[in-house]
Design a protein around this motif. Structure first.
Motif, PDB file in Angstrom:
ATOM      1  N   CYS A 126       0.829  -1.206   0.000  1.00  0.00           N
ATOM      2  CA  CYS A 126       0.000   0.000   0.000  1.00  0.00           C
ATOM      3  C   CYS A 126       0.866   1.260   0.000  1.00  0.00           C
ATOM      4  O   CYS A 126       2.037   1.231   0.391  1.00  0.00           O
ATOM      5  N   GLN A 127       0.258   2.351  -0.417  1.00  0.00           N
ATOM      6  CA  GLN A 127       0.990   3.616  -0.452  1.00  0.00           C
ATOM      7  C   GLN A 127       1.444   4.012   0.942  1.00  0.00           C
ATOM      8  O   GLN A 127       2.531   4.550   1.125  1.00  0.00           O
ATOM      9  N   ARG A 128       0.590   3.743   1.933  1.00  0.00           N
ATOM     10  CA  ARG A 128       0.963   3.937   3.332  1.00  0.00           C
ATOM     11  C   ARG A 128       0.781   2.620   4.071  1.00  0.00           C
ATOM     12  O   ARG A 128      -0.180   1.892   3.826  1.00  0.00           O
ATOM     13  N   ARG A 129       1.702   2.308   4.960  1.00  0.00           N
ATOM     14  CA  ARG A 129       1.647   1.036   5.687  1.00  0.00           C
ATOM     15  C   ARG A 129       0.379   0.966   6.528  1.00  0.00           C
ATOM     16  O   ARG A 129       0.015   1.919   7.217  1.00  0.00           O
ATOM     17  N   ILE A 130      -0.282  -0.172   6.465  1.00  0.00           N
ATOM     18  CA  ILE A 130      -1.503  -0.380   7.232  1.00  0.00           C
ATOM     19  C   ILE A 130      -1.283  -1.516   8.218  1.00  0.00           C
ATOM     20  O   ILE A 130      -0.891  -2.614   7.825  1.00  0.00           O
ATOM     21  N   ILE A 131      -1.529  -1.221   9.489  1.00  0.00           N
ATOM     22  CA  ILE A 131      -1.481  -2.244  10.529  1.00  0.00           C
ATOM     23  C   ILE A 131      -2.924  -2.601  10.864  1.00  0.00           C
ATOM     24  O   ILE A 131      -3.689  -1.737  11.283  1.00  0.00           O
ATOM     25  N   HIS A 132      -3.287  -3.842  10.689  1.00  0.00           N
ATOM     26  CA  HIS A 132      -4.682  -4.252  10.858  1.00  0.00           C
ATOM     27  C   HIS A 132      -5.099  -4.218  12.323  1.00  0.00           C
ATOM     28  O   HIS A 132      -6.179  -3.753  12.672  1.00  0.00           O
ATOM     29  N   ARG A 133      -4.294  -4.758  13.198  1.00  0.00           N
ATOM     30  CA  ARG A 133      -4.479  -4.774  14.656  1.00  0.00           C
ATOM     31  C   ARG A 133      -5.525  -5.764  15.160  1.00  0.00           C
ATOM     32  O   ARG A 133      -5.682  -5.930  16.371  1.00  0.00           O
ATOM     33  N   ASP A 134      -6.258  -6.423  14.274  1.00  0.00           N
ATOM     34  CA  ASP A 134      -7.260  -7.380  14.749  1.00  0.00           C
ATOM     35  C   ASP A 134      -7.346  -8.579  13.810  1.00  0.00           C
ATOM     36  O   ASP A 134      -8.429  -9.013  13.431  1.00  0.00           O
ATOM     37  N   VAL A 135      -6.168  -9.101  13.463  1.00  0.00           N
ATOM     38  CA  VAL A 135      -6.116 -10.295  12.623  1.00  0.00           C
ATOM     39  C   VAL A 135      -6.576 -11.486  13.458  1.00  0.00           C
ATOM     40  O   VAL A 135      -6.016 -11.775  14.510  1.00  0.00           O
ATOM     41  N   LYS A 136      -7.608 -12.159  12.996  1.00  0.00           N
ATOM     42  CA  LYS A 136      -8.132 -13.336  13.693  1.00  0.00           C
ATOM     43  C   LYS A 136      -9.014 -14.123  12.740  1.00  0.00           C
ATOM     44  O   LYS A 136      -9.425 -13.619  11.679  1.00  0.00           O
ATOM     45  N   ALA A 137      -9.327 -15.350  13.118  1.00  0.00           N
ATOM     46  CA  ALA A 137     -10.069 -16.247  12.234  1.00  0.00           C
ATOM     47  C   ALA A 137     -11.443 -15.706  11.860  1.00  0.00           C
ATOM     48  O   ALA A 137     -11.907 -15.898  10.741  1.00  0.00           O
ATOM     49  N   SER A 138     -12.094 -15.016  12.787  1.00  0.00           N
ATOM     50  CA  SER A 138     -13.434 -14.497  12.500  1.00  0.00           C
ATOM     51  C   SER A 138     -13.405 -13.256  11.619  1.00  0.00           C
ATOM     52  O   SER A 138     -14.449 -12.820  11.123  1.00  0.00           O
ATOM     53  N   ASN A 139     -12.225 -12.683  11.388  1.00  0.00           N
ATOM     54  CA  ASN A 139     -12.098 -11.521  10.511  1.00  0.00           C
ATOM     55  C   ASN A 139     -11.528 -11.894   9.142  1.00  0.00           C
ATOM     56  O   ASN A 139     -11.146 -11.018   8.374  1.00  0.00           O
ATOM     57  N   ILE A 140     -11.469 -13.178   8.863  1.00  0.00           N
ATOM     58  CA  ILE A 140     -11.017 -13.630   7.547  1.00  0.00           C
ATOM     59  C   ILE A 140     -12.188 -14.330   6.878  1.00  0.00           C
ATOM     60  O   ILE A 140     -12.609 -15.412   7.301  1.00  0.00           O
ATOM     61  N   LEU A 141     -12.735 -13.685   5.856  1.00  0.00           N
ATOM     62  CA  LEU A 141     -13.882 -14.225   5.140  1.00  0.00           C
ATOM     63  C   LEU A 141     -13.410 -15.139   4.011  1.00  0.00           C
ATOM     64  O   LEU A 141     -12.279 -15.023   3.540  1.00  0.00           O
ATOM     65  N   LEU A 142     -14.301 -16.027   3.582  1.00  0.00           N
ATOM     66  CA  LEU A 142     -13.949 -16.993   2.552  1.00  0.00           C
ATOM     67  C   LEU A 142     -14.862 -16.848   1.336  1.00  0.00           C
ATOM     68  O   LEU A 142     -16.078 -16.779   1.474  1.00  0.00           O
ATOM     69  N   THR A 143     -14.257 -16.801   0.166  1.00  0.00           N
ATOM     70  CA  THR A 143     -15.022 -16.733  -1.069  1.00  0.00           C
ATOM     71  C   THR A 143     -15.576 -18.125  -1.404  1.00  0.00           C
ATOM     72  O   THR A 143     -15.352 -19.092  -0.671  1.00  0.00           O
ATOM     73  N   GLN A 144     -16.280 -18.204  -2.508  1.00  0.00           N
ATOM     74  CA  GLN A 144     -16.872 -19.478  -2.916  1.00  0.00           C
ATOM     75  C   GLN A 144     -15.832 -20.584  -3.033  1.00  0.00           C
ATOM     76  O   GLN A 144     -16.087 -21.738  -2.688  1.00  0.00           O
ATOM     77  N   ASP A 145     -14.606 -20.234  -3.494  1.00  0.00           N
ATOM     78  CA  ASP A 145     -13.550 -21.244  -3.650  1.00  0.00           C
ATOM     79  C   ASP A 145     -12.546 -21.190  -2.498  1.00  0.00           C
ATOM     80  O   ASP A 145     -11.396 -21.581  -2.637  1.00  0.00           O
ATOM     81  N   PHE A 146     -12.985 -20.673  -1.350  1.00  0.00           N
ATOM     82  CA  PHE A 146     -12.200 -20.659  -0.114  1.00  0.00           C
ATOM     83  C   PHE A 146     -10.950 -19.786  -0.194  1.00  0.00           C
ATOM     84  O   PHE A 146      -9.948 -20.063   0.452  1.00  0.00           O
ATOM     85  N   GLU A 147     -11.030 -18.736  -0.985  1.00  0.00           N
ATOM     86  CA  GLU A 147      -9.939 -17.756  -1.010  1.00  0.00           C
ATOM     87  C   GLU A 147     -10.153 -16.810   0.166  1.00  0.00           C
ATOM     88  O   GLU A 147     -11.229 -16.234   0.314  1.00  0.00           O
ATOM     89  N   PRO A 148      -9.145 -16.631   1.045  1.00  0.00           N
ATOM     90  CA  PRO A 148      -9.332 -15.781   2.224  1.00  0.00           C
ATOM     91  C   PRO A 148      -9.323 -14.299   1.883  1.00  0.00           C
ATOM     92  O   PRO A 148      -8.574 -13.858   1.008  1.00  0.00           O
TER      93      PRO A 148
END
Length: 330
Positions: A126-148
Motif C-alpha cells: 500500500c501507499q501507506r503502511r496499514i497495521i490491521h491490529r485485529d487479525v483473527k479467524a473471524s475476521n477472515i472471510l472466505l469466497t466461494q472457492d475458499f480464497e481468504p
C-alpha cells in the motif's frame, strides 16, 4: 447483502447470523444459480444467535449509495469497504463448528498462504503502511472457492514511512491474538499483525480456539510442543492422516517464530512469504539466543492477564471464545 455495520472504519456487507428461512428467502431467489446448497457439508446458518445490531438498508438504497457497488465509496460521509458476499462465512465459523465435517487440510493451507499475502500487501504494497491490529479467524472471510479475504478494518492504523512504530491508547483487539508489546505498552507496528498471524497458523493446525474454556491461550498450550518438536501433538485430531506432513511442519515452524515475545526475532510478512514459497525450514537462521528468549518470556505470559471473561463484563464480547478487549480512554 442486506446489512451495513455502522460505527467504525469498516462497513462490511454481509448477512447477520439469524437462522431464519425468511432471511434466506429475502436474499436468494429459487432460480438463482449461485445460491449455495444448504444441504451440503458447510451450512451458512449452523447456529441461531442474537439479532445483529446493524442498520438495515434495502438493496436499492445500497445500490444507489455505492454507485452500483463500485469499489470504494462513501455513504453518509463514512468510508466503506465493499466485499463480495462470502457464502462460507469466516474461517472461524467453519473451523470451529463441531456440527460439520472438519475443514480439509488443503483448504487450511490455502487460507494460511492467502492471508500471508494479504498482510504482506497491507504492510508493503500500500501507499501507506496499514497495521490491521485485529487479525483473527473471524475476521477472515472466505469466497466461494475458499480464497481468504481479510476484513474488519475498524482498528486499522496508518503507519507513516518515517515511523518505526506507533504508540496507541486505548488498547483494543481480541484476547489470544494480542502481541505482548501491544497489550503491555500500546506499541503497534507490522510485528503486531505478525504475532496474530502466528496464532492463526496454530489455530489452523490444531483446530483449537485462541483461548479455550479454561482461559488458557493457544500460544501457551502450543509452545511446549513447538519447543520439543512434537508437531504431531499439535495437529487437529479430526484431520486423521489427511494432511501434508511437510506443509504442516512448515506452518508450525512459521507459527513458532511469529509468536515470539521479542519483536526483533519475529519475521516480517515478507520473510514469512519467503519461507512459504521456498518450502524450506532454516532453523539455524531463526535460532534465538536461549538467554534472550527466557528473559522475554519472564516479562510476558498470557496467564498473567487476569480478566473476568463473561457476557456481562465491560469488554465488548462476541462469544465465549472471541473476547474483544478495549482498555483505557480514547
Amino acid at each position: 447483502m442486506k446489512y451495513i455495520r455502522s460505527g467504525s472504519f469498516k462497513r462490511l456487507f454481509s448477512f447477520g447470523r439469524r437462522s431464519t428461512s425468511s432471511l434466506e428467502d429475502s436474499c436468494f431467489n429459487e432460480e438463482d444459480e449461485d445460491k449455495p446448497n444448504y444441504s451440503q457439508v458447510y451450512s451458512l446458518h449452523s447456529q441461531p444467535s442474537q439479532k445483529p445490531i446493524w442498520k438495515c438498508y434495502s438493496f436499492d438504497e445500497i445500490f444507489v449509495a455505492t454507485n452500483g457497488f463500485s469499489p470504494g465509496c462513501c455513504i453518509d460521509n463514512g468510508l466503506y469497504l465493499l466485499f463480495p458476499f462470502s457464502p462460507w462465512g469466516s474461517v472461524a465459523s467453519l473451523l470451529h463448528d463441531a456440527s460439520i465435517p472438519p475443514m480439509e487440510w488443503k483448504v487450511r493451507y490455502k487460507i494460511a498462504v492467502g492471508t500471508a499475502k494479504g498482510l504482506h500487501y497491507l504492510h508493503k504494497g500500500c501507499q501507506r503502511r496499514i497495521i490491521h491490529r485485529d487479525v483473527k479467524a473471524s475476521n477472515i472471510l472466505l469466497t466461494q472457492d475458499f480464497e481468504p479475504q481479510i476484513s474488519d478494518f475498524g482498528l486499522a492504523k496508518w503507519l507513516p514511512t518515517q515511523w518505526s512504530h506507533h504508540s496507541i491508547a486505548p488498547i483494543e483487539g481480541t484476547v489470544g491474538y494480542l502481541a505482548p508489546e501491544y497489550f503491555s505498552h500500546g506499541i503497534v507496528d507490522e510485528k503486531t499483525d505478525v504475532y496474530a498471524f502466528g496464532v492463526l497458523l496454530l489455530e489452523l493446525i490444531s483446530g483449537r480456539r485462541p483461548v479455550d474454556s479454561s482461559h488458557q491461550s493457544l500460544r501457551t498450550w502450543a509452545k511446549p510442543f513447538l519447543k520439543r518438536g512434537d508437531i504431531e501433538k499439535l495437529i487437529d485430531p479430526r484431520l486423521g492422516s489427511t494432511y501434508d506432513d511437510l506443509e504442516i511442519r512448515l506452518l508450525a515452524f512459521i507459527g513458532s517464530i511469529c509468536i515470539r515475545s521479542s519483536t526483533a526475532w519475529r519475521p516480517t510478512m515478507s520473510e514469512v512469504l519467503e519461507i512459504m514459497m521456498n518450502g524450506e525450514i532454516d532453523k539455524e537462521r531463526w535460532e534465538m539466543p536461549e538467554k534472550e528468549e527466557q528473559n522475554k518470556e519472564e516479562l510476558w505470559d498470557f496467564e498473567d492477564l487476569e480478566c473476568e471473561f463473561d457476557d456481562t463484563s465491560s469488554y465488548s464480547t462476541t462469544s465465549l471464545h472471541d473476547y474483544s478487549i478495549s482498555t483505557g480512554s480514547s
